[in-house]
Design a protein around this motif. Structure first.
Motif, PDB file in Angstrom:
ATOM      1  N   LEU A   1       0.493  -1.357   0.123  1.00  0.00           N
ATOM      2  CA  LEU A   1       0.293   0.066   0.064  1.00  0.00           C
ATOM      3  C   LEU A   1       0.865   1.061   0.136  1.00  0.00           C
ATOM      4  O   LEU A   1       2.112   0.973   1.245  1.00  0.00           O
ATOM      5  N   ARG A   2       0.478   2.242  -1.139  1.00  0.00           N
ATOM      6  CA  ARG A   2       1.622   3.223  -1.578  1.00  0.00           C
ATOM      7  C   ARG A   2       0.494   4.464  -0.978  1.00  0.00           C
ATOM      8  O   ARG A   2      -0.214   4.599  -1.679  1.00  0.00           O
TER       9      ARG A   2
ATOM     10  N   LYS B   1       6.669   9.791   0.122  1.00  0.00           N
ATOM     11  CA  LYS B   1       5.750   8.647  -0.276  1.00  0.00           C
ATOM     12  C   LYS B   1       6.009   7.558   0.999  1.00  0.00           C
ATOM     13  O   LYS B   1       6.950   7.466   1.079  1.00  0.00           O
ATOM     14  N   ALA B   2       5.197   6.351   1.532  1.00  0.00           N
ATOM     15  CA  ALA B   2       5.311   5.395   2.222  1.00  0.00           C
ATOM     16  C   ALA B   2       4.601   4.514   1.658  1.00  0.00           C
ATOM     17  O   ALA B   2       3.415   4.446   1.374  1.00  0.00           O
ATOM     18  N   GLU B   3       5.654   3.351   1.955  1.00  0.00           N
ATOM     19  CA  GLU B   3       5.106   2.089   1.981  1.00  0.00           C
ATOM     20  C   GLU B   3       5.158   1.252   2.608  1.00  0.00           C
ATOM     21  O   GLU B   3       6.007   1.152   3.365  1.00  0.00           O
ATOM     22  N   LEU B   4       3.693   0.856   2.421  1.00  0.00           N
ATOM     23  CA  LEU B   4       3.226  -0.112   3.541  1.00  0.00           C
ATOM     24  C   LEU B   4       2.852  -2.171   3.120  1.00  0.00           C
ATOM     25  O   LEU B   4       2.076  -2.096   1.842  1.00  0.00           O
TER      26      LEU B   4
ATOM     27  N   HIS C   1      11.860  11.544  -5.830  1.00  0.00           N
ATOM     28  CA  HIS C   1      12.416  10.304  -6.975  1.00  0.00           C
ATOM     29  C   HIS C   1      12.355   9.106  -6.991  1.00  0.00           C
ATOM     30  O   HIS C   1      12.955   8.689  -7.354  1.00  0.00           O
ATOM     31  N   ASP C   2      11.726   8.876  -5.703  1.00  0.00           N
ATOM     32  CA  ASP C   2      11.512   7.177  -5.659  1.00  0.00           C
ATOM     33  C   ASP C   2      12.616   6.883  -5.403  1.00  0.00           C
ATOM     34  O   ASP C   2      13.594   5.235  -5.556  1.00  0.00           O
TER      35      ASP C   2
ATOM     36  N   ALA D   1      11.684  15.330   3.859  1.00  0.00           N
ATOM     37  CA  ALA D   1      12.590  15.156   2.674  1.00  0.00           C
ATOM     38  C   ALA D   1      13.102  16.328   2.088  1.00  0.00           C
ATOM     39  O   ALA D   1      11.743  17.329   2.084  1.00  0.00           O
ATOM     40  N   GLY D   2      14.036  16.634   1.122  1.00  0.00           N
ATOM     41  CA  GLY D   2      14.310  17.764   0.462  1.00  0.00           C
ATOM     42  C   GLY D   2      15.677  17.413  -0.082  1.00  0.00           C
ATOM     43  O   GLY D   2      16.526  16.276  -0.143  1.00  0.00           O
TER      44      GLY D   2
END
Length: 613
Positions: free
Chosen positions: A11-12, A19-22, A34-35, A158-159
């Motif tokens: 789940l993203r 982006k947080a991916e579970l 930038h993934d 993030a940056g």
């Protein structure tokens, strides 16, 4: 609501640039815009999921119940061995890069836990939990531990540059007020002016010598009893006249406030009955025994905050004293048995790290309610968010030595990156140092030069030999240190001190602009070279020079006997030696002279700051 993206077994959740991916197994991974992976949970406990195949039975998030209530929390992340980490507040150690360090998440005299870490991988991480604990930034694992808590709470941003990350963090936790004009100049302090006349004589001497001075400090035990929060009139007979005379000289007055309340204080019984004092879980209710049996104020209680402010307002603020020294703000327990103390908000083990923030809040709220703008108070400790309450943090009761100076160099940069841009030291250190000792004079000179390029330029210290107490009660009980004015260290040192005091004065317009950036965006005044030059890989390795704002590189002399030093000039700019006007291309190391009266300074890209007269 954010749009959820369902992937195979995952789940993203997009959140701005993160982006947080579970996964279905419960593992969280954070990606940047930038993934690229920023941070991922450490899991070794899922036999049925191929990527976590392990018999270790180690979870990323672990709660273990404590006897008596609440939980011990452990949070684990994968570690990138090549990552560099900065921030986290102030720890008395010689490391700027905190990778492979273990840090206690607790407040002590000269230690301030401000749990925000900035990563070279392009993220910032706030451990939003005031519980006492520990973090390990290991080569194989990153592990956060809270000894007593009810929930897991962290924040990540993030940056593409450190500046982007810092500014995002500042938007979340707040920025400092605008530093008032007196904050840009020189502050005079010692342990301790014992009488009103002694302090005024020092102020008059600064003016007689035409030396720039913006503020002078009345240190501790100017009161009858700890917790009275008023002048002892035997030694400070006319505070109103003192404030008027200083005001006529253009000198701001700062007064020390301790959160200790003596059991013989005129305020103790009322505060005890109303629940305004720290409790102990076991033993006698005494938490500090310096010159009396005392108990700490509990600033997590709104009533206690209101009580101490109203008392200070009546006895100090209404006399024209508009800035305070909030000392002992950790608080400095006689014994750091963190689990033995309890506050209005909970046990010290669970919420203790927030104490200095609440102490600052007590005075900030009172001063702003009284109509004051641009509040600044000197505080000996901080936690995340202290900056928005006008906290100017100094590094505590440190040793008077070159080794200690090197520690403060790294601490100042990490405090700025932890979101605390107002920071300073006791110039010369606190413990010891004889003004007549030639070796200490050298340390003092080098520290003074460095201090001129700190956010606040302040001299203080417990010098040797001590003078005797003046009496047997009240403000007369406490001895004092030796003289600590700029003319106390001999003629050579005096001329050097004067040179840098005048240099600081010429730079006040520049420093004002730096303070404005700190107020508006959370930008630290002093920052590592990589902050302004993030694309220069070598800049990330430099731990002995820094940028003081965008235009001035400062390379202090940090070792005894040194009269020259190597300096790295970052690529992406041209550089001019502020003392010789010699120009250099960036991206190289140079060897530069550093005689006893000179701190190496370099101006970026043709800047014309008035460093020299």
């Amino acid at each position: 609501m954010q749009k959820l993206i369902l992937m195979k077994k995952k789940l993203r959740l997009p959140m701005g640039e993160i982006k947080a991916e579970l996964t279905t197994a419960g593992k969280i991974t954070f990606f940047n815009q930038h993934d690229e992976v920023l941070l991922q949970e450490y899991v070794r406990n899922r036999k049925n999921i191929k990527e976590f195949c392990s018999a270790l039975k180690v979870d990323a998030r672990e709660f273990k119940s404590n006897l008596g209530g609440d939980f011990q929390l452990t949070m684990r992340f994968e570690s990138n061995p090549n990552e560099k980490l900065y921030g986290m507040g102030q720890y008395q150690q010689p490391y700027l890069d905190l990778k492979n360090c273990t840090l206690e998440l607790a407040q002590r005299n000269s230690q301030a836990s401000v749990p925000f870490a900035l990563s070279s991988l392009g993220y910032g991480f706030l451990w939003n939990n005031p519980a006492v604990g520990q973090v390990t930034f290991g080569k194989n694992i990153t592990e956060w531990v809270a000894t007593s808590t009810k929930q897991l709470d962290f924040w990540i941003t993030a940056g593409d540059t450190p500046a982007e990350i810092e500014e995002s963090y500042a938007r979340a936790t707040g920025t400092v007020p605008m530093m008032p004009d007196y904050g840009m100049g020189f502050w005079q302090c010692k342990l301790r002016y014992q009488t009103q006349e002694e302090l005024l004589a020092v102020a008059r001497e600064y003016k007689r010598r035409n030396l720039p001075i913006s503020l002078i400090v009345i240190d501790y035990f100017h009161w009858p009893k700890q917790g009275d929060w008023r002048f002892d009139l035997d030694y400070w007979p006319d505070p109103d006249a003192m404030v008027r005379e200083l005001d006529e000289m253009g000198i701001e007055l700062m007064v020390s406030i301790w959160p200790t309340v003596d059991k013989k204080s005129e305020n103790y019984q009322e505060m005890l009955q109303k629940g305004y004092l720290t409790r102990t879980e076991k033993g006698i209710r005494i938490t500090h025994d310096f010159l009396g049996n005392t108990v700490y104020l509990d600033p997590t209680n709104p009533g206690a905050r209101d009580f101490v402010w109203k008392t200070a307002k009546k006895n100090y603020y209404d006399k024209g004293i508009k800035t305070f020294w909030l000392d002992e703000a950790e608080p400095e327990y006689n014994v750091y048995d963190f689990e033995n103390y309890r506050y209005h908000l909970g046990s010290n083990a669970q919420v203790g790290n927030i104490y200095p923030t609440m102490f600052s809040k007590a005075f900030y709220d009172g001063m702003t309610d009284a109509g004051q703008e641009n509040v600044v108070n000197l505080v000996r400790c901080a936690w995340a968010g202290s900056q928005r309450y006008g906290a100017l943090v100094w590094s505590g009761d440190i040793d008077s030595s070159f080794a200690s100076l090197r520690n403060q160099f790294n601490i100042g940069l990490n405090m700025g990156l932890a979101g605390i841009p107002w920071w300073t030291t006791d110039i010369g250190g606190f413990h010891g140092g004889d003004p007549n000792d030639p070796d200490f004079r050298e340390c003092m000179i080098r520290w003074f030069q460095y201090g001129a390029f700190c956010p606040v330029f302040r001299i203080h210290g417990d010098r040797e030999p001590h003078s005797e107490p003046l009496g047997t009660s009240g403000g007369g009980l406490c001895p004092s240190g030796a003289d600590n004015e700029v003319w106390s260290y001999g003629e050579e040192a005096y001329e050097i001190f004067k040179k840098y005091m005048l240099m600081r004065e010429r730079l006040r317009p520049y420093i004002t602009e730096l303070m404005k950036a700190a107020h508006e965006k959370g930008t630290p005044l002093m920052r590592p070279l990589f902050y302004d030059f993030p694309k220069d890989k070598e800049a990330w390795n430099i731990e002995d020079a820094y940028m003081f704002g965008p235009d001035l590189l400062v390379a202090p002399v940090l070792h005894e006997g040194a009269r020259s030093r190597k300096v790295y000039l970052p690529k992406g700019a041209s550089w001019k030696d502020a003392h010789t006007n010699k120009r250099y291309d960036g991206g190289q190391y140079i060897e530069c002279d550093a005689p006893i009266d000179t701190i190496p300074l370099f101006l970026k890209d043709g800047s014309e700051l008035p460093v020299l007269e």
